[in-house]
Design a protein around this motif. Sequence first.
Motif, PDB file in Angstrom:
ATOM      1  N   PHE A 152      -2.034  15.970  20.430  1.00  0.00           N
ATOM      2  CA  PHE A 152      -0.741  16.585  20.632  1.00  0.00           C
ATOM      3  C   PHE A 152       0.330  15.801  19.882  1.00  0.00           C
ATOM      4  O   PHE A 152       0.195  14.606  19.626  1.00  0.00           O
ATOM      5  CB  PHE A 152      -0.374  16.614  22.117  1.00  0.00           C
ATOM      6  N   LEU A 153       1.392  16.480  19.550  1.00  0.00           N
ATOM      7  CA  LEU A 153       2.569  15.837  18.991  1.00  0.00           C
ATOM      8  C   LEU A 153       3.789  16.391  19.712  1.00  0.00           C
ATOM      9  O   LEU A 153       4.165  17.546  19.500  1.00  0.00           O
ATOM     10  CB  LEU A 153       2.689  16.072  17.486  1.00  0.00           C
ATOM     11  N   GLN A 154       4.369  15.576  20.577  1.00  0.00           N
ATOM     12  CA  GLN A 154       5.601  15.941  21.252  1.00  0.00           C
ATOM     13  C   GLN A 154       6.765  15.543  20.364  1.00  0.00           C
ATOM     14  O   GLN A 154       6.933  14.365  20.048  1.00  0.00           O
ATOM     15  CB  GLN A 154       5.705  15.245  22.608  1.00  0.00           C
ATOM     16  N   MET A 155       7.557  16.513  19.958  1.00  0.00           N
ATOM     17  CA  MET A 155       8.660  16.288  19.041  1.00  0.00           C
ATOM     18  C   MET A 155       9.963  16.562  19.775  1.00  0.00           C
ATOM     19  O   MET A 155      10.238  17.706  20.157  1.00  0.00           O
ATOM     20  CB  MET A 155       8.541  17.181  17.808  1.00  0.00           C
ATOM     21  N   ASN A 156      10.750  15.522  19.966  1.00  0.00           N
ATOM     22  CA  ASN A 156      12.030  15.629  20.644  1.00  0.00           C
ATOM     23  C   ASN A 156      13.163  15.319  19.674  1.00  0.00           C
ATOM     24  O   ASN A 156      12.966  14.664  18.650  1.00  0.00           O
ATOM     25  CB  ASN A 156      12.097  14.666  21.830  1.00  0.00           C
ATOM     26  N   ASN A 157      14.366  15.771  20.037  1.00  0.00           N
ATOM     27  CA  ASN A 157      15.550  15.540  19.216  1.00  0.00           C
ATOM     28  C   ASN A 157      15.285  15.893  17.761  1.00  0.00           C
ATOM     29  O   ASN A 157      15.545  15.108  16.846  1.00  0.00           O
ATOM     30  CB  ASN A 157      16.014  14.087  19.344  1.00  0.00           C
ATOM     31  N   LEU A 158      14.783  17.091  17.560  1.00  0.00           N
ATOM     32  CA  LEU A 158      14.426  17.522  16.213  1.00  0.00           C
ATOM     33  C   LEU A 158      15.648  17.631  15.320  1.00  0.00           C
ATOM     34  O   LEU A 158      16.741  17.990  15.770  1.00  0.00           O
ATOM     35  CB  LEU A 158      13.690  18.852  16.265  1.00  0.00           C
ATOM     36  N   LYS A 159      15.435  17.325  14.056  1.00  0.00           N
ATOM     37  CA  LYS A 159      16.474  17.362  13.043  1.00  0.00           C
ATOM     38  C   LYS A 159      16.087  18.342  11.947  1.00  0.00           C
ATOM     39  O   LYS A 159      14.902  18.596  11.733  1.00  0.00           O
ATOM     40  CB  LYS A 159      16.682  15.968  12.440  1.00  0.00           C
TER      41      LYS A 159
END
Length: 127
Positions: free
Chosen positions: A79-86
């Motif tokens: 899995f790849l949890q991606m937060n605060n995406l830009k």
Amino acid sequence: QVQVVESGGGLVQAGGSLRLACAASGSISSINVMGWYRQAPGKQRELVANITSGGSTNYADSVKGRFTISRDNAKKTVFLQMNNLKPEDTAVYYCNADIITIVRAMGIFRTHMANYWGQGTQVTVSS
């Protein structure tokens, strides 16, 4: 046949989050390193993060503190949890895995490692 398939990509506004998943399937003995790469238009493919079978992780400097990679060995999934995406995170994200299979060669069964790529999933971050 061994396959790795990504899911979870989509369109999100800057500051939002997405969770990518990559599931491996087939006649798999074990999986070593699993990771995520990304490729933006006109750019080279780059490593985002990877994780060893023992849980050690590596991250690109650009995603440290924002992305988290994890794996479920029972489900053969990373899995790849991606937060605060830009917006600069916009790219096609590819799963990659070193997968061990059992093959017959020279009259005996032995382990074989091969590298596999998923088909990619689009992540688009709007400003």
